[in-house]
Design a protein around this motif. Structure first.
Motif, PDB file in Angstrom:
ATOM      1  N   SER A 193      35.005  43.675   8.984  1.00 29.46           N
ATOM      2  CA  SER A 193      35.216  43.346  10.397  1.00 29.46           C
ATOM      3  C   SER A 193      35.908  41.996  10.578  1.00 29.46           C
ATOM      4  CB  SER A 193      33.876  43.346  11.135  1.00 29.46           C
ATOM      5  OG  SER A 193      33.041  42.369  10.563  1.00 29.46           O
ATOM      6  N   ILE A 240      39.548  42.492  10.285  1.00 21.85           N
ATOM      7  CA  ILE A 240      40.105  43.154  11.473  1.00 21.85           C
ATOM      8  C   ILE A 240      40.285  42.136  12.597  1.00 21.85           C
ATOM      9  CG2 ILE A 240      39.638  44.876  13.277  1.00 21.85           C
ATOM     10  CD1 ILE A 240      38.108  46.473  11.125  1.00 21.85           C
ATOM     11  N   CYS A 241      39.244  41.328  12.787  1.00 23.92           N
ATOM     12  CA  CYS A 241      39.311  40.303  13.835  1.00 23.92           C
ATOM     13  C   CYS A 241      40.495  39.369  13.617  1.00 23.92           C
ATOM     14  CB  CYS A 241      38.028  39.456  13.847  1.00 23.92           C
ATOM     15  SG  CYS A 241      36.668  40.279  14.650  1.00 23.92           S
ATOM     16  N   LEU A 245      43.816  41.080  14.370  1.00 22.77           N
ATOM     17  CA  LEU A 245      44.032  41.226  15.803  1.00 22.77           C
ATOM     18  C   LEU A 245      44.398  39.893  16.447  1.00 22.77           C
ATOM     19  CD1 LEU A 245      41.263  43.680  16.957  1.00 22.77           C
ATOM     20  CD2 LEU A 245      43.699  43.876  17.439  1.00 22.77           C
ATOM     21  N   PHE A 246      43.691  38.862  16.008  1.00 19.66           N
ATOM     22  CA  PHE A 246      43.934  37.536  16.558  1.00 19.66           C
ATOM     23  C   PHE A 246      45.377  37.090  16.297  1.00 19.66           C
ATOM     24  CE2 PHE A 246      44.105  32.922  15.953  1.00 19.66           C
ATOM     25  CZ  PHE A 246      43.717  32.517  17.215  1.00 19.66           C
ATOM     26  N   VAL A 291      47.722  39.064  18.601  1.00 24.04           N
ATOM     27  CA  VAL A 291      47.625  38.915  20.052  1.00 24.04           C
ATOM     28  C   VAL A 291      47.868  37.486  20.523  1.00 24.04           C
ATOM     29  CG1 VAL A 291      46.086  39.178  22.046  1.00 24.04           C
ATOM     30  CG2 VAL A 291      46.066  40.870  20.212  1.00 24.04           C
ATOM     31  N   PHE A 292      47.439  36.505  19.741  1.00 21.66           N
ATOM     32  CA  PHE A 292      47.518  35.122  20.201  1.00 21.66           C
ATOM     33  C   PHE A 292      48.949  34.651  20.495  1.00 21.66           C
ATOM     34  CE2 PHE A 292      47.375  30.470  19.330  1.00 21.66           C
ATOM     35  CZ  PHE A 292      46.759  30.134  20.520  1.00 21.66           C
ATOM     36  N   GLY A 333      50.009  35.875  23.785  1.00 18.47           N
ATOM     37  CA  GLY A 333      49.373  35.107  24.842  1.00 18.47           C
ATOM     38  C   GLY A 333      50.084  33.797  25.090  1.00 18.47           C
ATOM     39  N   LEU A 334      50.452  33.137  24.002  1.00 18.86           N
ATOM     40  CA  LEU A 334      51.122  31.854  24.148  1.00 18.86           C
ATOM     41  C   LEU A 334      52.480  32.009  24.819  1.00 18.86           C
ATOM     42  CD1 LEU A 334      50.437  29.805  20.918  1.00 18.86           C
ATOM     43  CD2 LEU A 334      49.548  29.449  23.207  1.00 18.86           C
ATOM     44  N   CYS A 366      51.923  32.375  28.390  1.00 19.57           N
ATOM     45  CA  CYS A 366      51.551  31.090  28.953  1.00 19.57           C
ATOM     46  C   CYS A 366      52.783  30.243  29.200  1.00 19.57           C
ATOM     47  CB  CYS A 366      50.632  30.372  27.987  1.00 19.57           C
ATOM     48  SG  CYS A 366      50.269  28.686  28.405  1.00 19.57           S
ATOM     49  N   VAL A 421      54.623  31.303  32.216  1.00 23.23           N
ATOM     50  CA  VAL A 421      53.991  30.863  33.453  1.00 23.23           C
ATOM     51  C   VAL A 421      54.366  29.418  33.726  1.00 23.23           C
ATOM     52  CG1 VAL A 421      51.775  30.337  34.517  1.00 23.23           C
ATOM     53  CG2 VAL A 421      52.092  32.496  33.320  1.00 23.23           C
ATOM     54  N   LEU A 422      54.325  28.597  32.693  1.00 21.70           N
ATOM     55  CA  LEU A 422      54.620  27.186  32.875  1.00 21.70           C
ATOM     56  C   LEU A 422      56.046  26.963  33.369  1.00 21.70           C
ATOM     57  CD1 LEU A 422      52.932  25.739  29.683  1.00 21.70           C
ATOM     58  CD2 LEU A 422      52.205  25.388  32.027  1.00 21.70           C
ATOM     59  N   THR A 431      32.243  47.739  15.453  1.00 20.02           N
ATOM     60  CA  THR A 431      32.791  46.492  14.905  1.00 20.02           C
ATOM     61  C   THR A 431      34.036  46.071  15.666  1.00 20.02           C
ATOM     62  OG1 THR A 431      31.991  47.080  12.745  1.00 20.02           O
ATOM     63  CG2 THR A 431      33.716  45.415  12.814  1.00 20.02           C
ATOM     64  N   CYS A 486      34.551  42.890  17.913  1.00 18.82           N
ATOM     65  CA  CYS A 486      35.632  42.005  17.500  1.00 18.82           C
ATOM     66  C   CYS A 486      36.595  41.732  18.650  1.00 18.82           C
ATOM     67  CB  CYS A 486      36.369  42.654  16.337  1.00 18.82           C
ATOM     68  SG  CYS A 486      37.707  41.676  15.762  1.00 18.82           S
ATOM     69  N   LEU A 523      37.346  38.315  20.421  1.00 19.21           N
ATOM     70  CA  LEU A 523      38.732  37.861  20.387  1.00 19.21           C
ATOM     71  C   LEU A 523      39.218  37.516  21.785  1.00 19.21           C
ATOM     72  CD1 LEU A 523      41.279  37.547  18.619  1.00 19.21           C
ATOM     73  CD2 LEU A 523      41.828  39.894  19.170  1.00 19.21           C
ATOM     74  N   LEU A 534      40.533  34.054  22.852  1.00 13.86           N
ATOM     75  CA  LEU A 534      41.903  33.985  23.331  1.00 13.86           C
ATOM     76  C   LEU A 534      41.959  33.330  24.705  1.00 13.86           C
ATOM     77  CD1 LEU A 534      44.766  34.775  22.574  1.00 13.86           C
ATOM     78  CD2 LEU A 534      44.403  36.955  23.697  1.00 13.86           C
ATOM     79  N   MET A 548      43.934  30.093  25.589  1.00 11.55           N
ATOM     80  CA  MET A 548      44.991  30.146  26.597  1.00 11.55           C
ATOM     81  C   MET A 548      44.773  29.071  27.649  1.00 11.55           C
ATOM     82  SD  MET A 548      47.249  32.476  26.178  1.00 11.55           S
ATOM     83  CE  MET A 548      47.814  32.779  27.824  1.00 11.55           C
ATOM     84  N   CYS A 602      47.404  26.240  28.241  1.00 13.76           N
ATOM     85  CA  CYS A 602      48.096  26.175  29.527  1.00 13.76           C
ATOM     86  C   CYS A 602      47.687  24.954  30.326  1.00 13.76           C
ATOM     87  CB  CYS A 602      47.843  27.439  30.337  1.00 13.76           C
ATOM     88  SG  CYS A 602      48.650  28.871  29.636  1.00 13.76           S
ATOM     89  N   SER A 618      50.583  25.607  37.522  1.00 16.48           N
ATOM     90  CA  SER A 618      51.672  25.719  36.570  1.00 16.48           C
ATOM     91  C   SER A 618      52.725  24.653  36.787  1.00 16.48           C
ATOM     92  CB  SER A 618      52.314  27.106  36.670  1.00 16.48           C
ATOM     93  OG  SER A 618      52.925  27.245  37.929  1.00 16.48           O
TER      94      SER A 618
END
Lengths: 187, 574
Positions: free
Chosen positions: A3, A6-7, A10-11, A14-15, A18-19, A22, A25-26, B10, B14, B18, B22, B26, B30, B36
């Motif tokens: 696990s 997997i985490c 994924l992190f 995805v991270f 996300g950035l 972000c 947006v800025l 799991t 997870c 996450l 996250l 974020m 930000c 903004s």
């Protein structure tokens, strides 16, 4: 795969997304402001710059100025200024391989609302992208202000765009220039 | 099946973890969930006068902090000094006869081997000195990069790159030599390239001269009690950078300017070069500070001291001029150019008898700010520091109206009550009303009846108000190309803004509307309809600023004078 792996996977996936979100947006607000400004003027790319103070004068020609082939040609450079008093002097010069065949000096009294025209004759010895330089001085009473402008001249067809180097690298390339070096002993 | 179920659980756990992680990251990335448009928040507690960094001790820990070389038993120290030619100004442009050798302060220095592998890194100190270790007899060379890099707080990363060469970083290098006692001191010097009649040699000093102006800026901001981290910035300079408007990658940059995360700098010999024009460089750096730490309402465009400008442009440009003179402690703004860089444009920023005086004049704005700065010889640093704190304060950044001299003056009065009389006198000398942050009661119209009041008062479901624009003073960013209206909305709902032409001096009008809240554009109406514009938008309760213009106000090629008046009103629809 356990696990924690997997985490972590994924992190990692995805991270960064996300950035990026972000960052968008800025930047959205300024982008929106500038986009609408850009719509207000076809020449907006140059105008939204926040530049140094300078004499209020600009070239009115669409650039580059196209010249079909090498040889002698005539063209007009058109200057526009909101100033309505004083005297404007313009010294014209060209970068090689352009030759200036006409006068290199012009003088105008700033009393009109129309554009100020420089009728030029130039000789282009080869094809390419070159420049006509204008050193402009406006005198008003005891004050003299300067500004340099350059007109872009494309002689012949534009060059094909050179292939861009792919992607940004984490380490920038370096322009390594030779220093004047003095080497000596510590003793 | 059980295994699958276990895997699903799991995965769910997870994913939820996450998501939380996250979200936290974020929020942090930000800026803690702030608006903004907000600059990085500055903890006022961090900016107390007790933590002011002395300028004399500037960045003393910027010395060999990154010397990542291992120190083997048979190591040897390689030391030396990095310097560059600085060409000062005279009354007639750059004075090559008076070239001075300056230390390259805070720049990155590396030791490299024959394969160009970096063995050790450090930064120069205030004297341009560096200190590195390597193995004895190892063949190495010293390289100084045109980069100010500090990775510990306060952080920064400023580098000089070439926009005509894939934004590559400038550097100077010495020769590959064995590291022995005889070669342990290696001084590198970057010459200007001037040989009496022109730049016949490479202009190696230029990137270091540019960088040192920024170093002065960092030093002053920190010495004034603002030990902030600076976001990265590139200073893009090339000998090909010309005053032609075209492709930046070909050096056709038009002028020296700030845009995005870079300052583009002219470098074309015999037309206009700015690498030794410190006021010009710090003017642009002030725009960078404004963007990163404060708020920019300035939308750019040509500007000069004698013009009547849009209030926001006048404020930003006047502030940038004043900032450059305060950082250098030199009121005479200097910009060289022309054949052999022998022309000089100079202007006394502290001058009071400006041709253009008022809230729309950058000359007036800079005069007020610079003269306030030097009004107390013993408190210059404090005033500079207070000014920076005001500009980056929440009250300033989140102001409901636009950024103007009125807003700055209002904040200065509250922050520096001891300078109240001086400030008010300076404002009055520039024909700027001593009033509130909206310029209420201003009487200086600048010569156009429609420019007053500065903010028109718009009320929901009230009668129409008359608003007039003109290009009498030029286009795009000049006085009265835009008019502003204030609006307070008590109830959330759908609001319709309507503009109808009420009179025009020439041609057909095409009015446009832009709606702002705290300087952020939130909606706009830009249809091509002649004589009319309607903007319908859903708005929560709050204070808004509306901007009205006519399409041709943005046309810098139009020389015919145009004035146009409109009736503007707003209605709550549902």
């Amino acid at each position: 795969m356990n696990s924690s792996k997997i985490c972590w996977l994924l992190f990692c996936c995805v991270f960064p997304i996300g950035l990026v979100g972000c960052e968008n947006v800025l930047n959205d607000n300024n982008a929106l402001n500038d986009k609408t400004r850009a719509q207000k003027n076809s020449n907006a790319e140059q105008i939204i710059k926040r530049g140094k103070p300078g004499l209020a004068i600009k070239l009115d020609n669409t650039q580059p100025i196209y010249i079909e082939s090498i040889g002698a040609t005539t063209l007009e450079l058109s200057l526009v200024t909101p100033l309505t008093s004083g005297t404007m002097e313009v010294a014209v010069s060209t970068d090689e391989p352009l030759d200036l065949l006409s006068s290199s000096h012009y003088e105008f009294s700033l009393d009109q609302t129309a554009n100020y025209i420089l009728p030029l004759q130039i000789y282009a010895a080869e094809e390419g992208r070159f420049y006509i330089n204008l050193a402009i001085t406006i005198s008003n009473d005891d004050e003299r202000e300067h500004r340099s402008l350059a007109a872009i001249v494309q002689v012949g067809p534009p060059m094909l765009k050179a292939a861009q180097k792919s992607g940004a690298t984490s380490e920038p390339e370096i322009i390594d220039m030779p220093a004047q070096e003095t080497v000596r002993s510590a003793q | 099946m059980e295994a699958l179920s276990s895997a699903a659980v799991t995965l769910r756990v997870c994913v939820s973890r996450l998501f939380i992680l996250l979200a936290m990251l974020m929020i942090a990335a930000c800026g803690g969930g702030s608006s903004s448009n907000s600059p990085p928040s500055i903890n006022k507690g961090d900016l107390s006068s007790s933590q002011i960094i002395s300028s004399s001790s500037s960045f003393s820990n910027a010395g060999p902090i990154n010397n990542n070389s291992s120190v083997p038993f048979d190591s040897i120290s390689i030391t030396g000094k990095i310097t560059y030619d600085f060409v000062p100004h005279s009354a007639s442009g750059l004075n090559y006869a008076a070239v001075e050798i300056y230390p390259a302060r805070g720049v990155q220095v590396e030791l490299l081997d024959e394969k160009n592998i970096v063995l050790a890194t450090t930064s120069t100190d205030e004297e341009g000195q560096y200190f590195l270790n390597t193995a004895k007899n190892k063949v190495v060379k010293v390289r100084a990069k045109a980069q100010l890099l500090r990775t510990q707080s306060p952080r920064w990363n400023f580098k000089v790159t070439d926009n005509t060469s894939n934004n590559s970083l400038y550097a100077i290098s010495g020769e590959l030599l064995p590291a022995t006692d005889a070669t342990s001191i290696r001084d590198l010097h970057a010459p200007s390239g001037w040989t009496g009649h022109g730049y016949t040699q490479p202009r190696i000093a230029a990137p270091f001269a540019i960088l040192d102006s920024i170093y002065i800026g960092i030093e002053r901001i920190h010495a004034a009690g603002n030990p902030v981290d600076f976001p990265p910035l590139e200073l893009r300079w090339s000998i090909k950078n010309k005053p032609a408007d075209g492709k930046v990658s070909l050096g056709e940059i038009g002028t020296t300017f700030f845009w995005g995360d870079a300052i583009y700098i002219l470098g074309d010999e015999n037309t206009d070069t700015d690498e030794y024009d410190r006021h010009v460089l710090l003017h642009e750096w002030s725009h960078y500070l404004e963007e990163k730490f404060s708020r920019r309402d300035n939308f750019g465009g040509d500007h000069s001291f004698d013009e009547k400008l849009d209030m926001r442009v006048a404020m930003s440009e006047g502030l940038a001029n004043a900032f450059s003179t305060m950082i250098l402690d030199d009121a005479i703004y200097k910009d060289s150019g022309g054949h052999k860089q022998s022309a000089s444009f100079t202007y006394d920023i502290s001058r009071k008898n400006n041709y253009s005086k008022g809230w729309f004049s950058e000359a007036s704005v800079q005069s007020v700010i610079h003269n306030l700065y030097r009004s107390d010889q013993y408190k210059k640093n404090q005033i500079l520091g207070d000014l920076f704190r005001i500009l980056s304060s929440t009250e300033y950044v989140n102001h409901n109206g636009f950024i103007s001299i009125y807003l700055l003056a209002e904040r200065l009065r509250k922050t520096l009550p001891g300078h109240l009389d001086t400030l008010n006198t300076l404002l009055q000398e520039q024909n700027i009303a001593v009033t509130d942050e909206y310029g209420l009661g201003e009487t200086n119209s600048g010569g156009f009846y429609g420019s007053l009041p500065v903010y028109k008062n718009l009320t929901v479901n009230g009668g129409p108000i008359r608003v007039c624009v003109t290009n009498n003073f030029g286009s795009y960013n000049k006085l009265s190309n835009f008019q502003y209206a204030q609006l307070d909305i008590a109830l959330a709902g759908n609001y319709q803004f309507t503009v109808n032409e009420a009179g025009i001096s020439g041609g057909n009008s095409n009015p446009d509307l832009y709606l702002y809240q705290r300087g952020r554009l939130i909606d706009f109406g830009e249809t091509a309809e002649i004589g009319r514009e309607i903007l319908s938008t859903n708005l929560p309760a709050g204070s808004y600023t509306l901007e009205l213009t006519e399409e041709r106000m943005g046309d810098t090629n139009l020389t015919a004078p145009i004035s146009a008046c409109f009736d503007l009103h707003v209605q709550l629809k549902n």
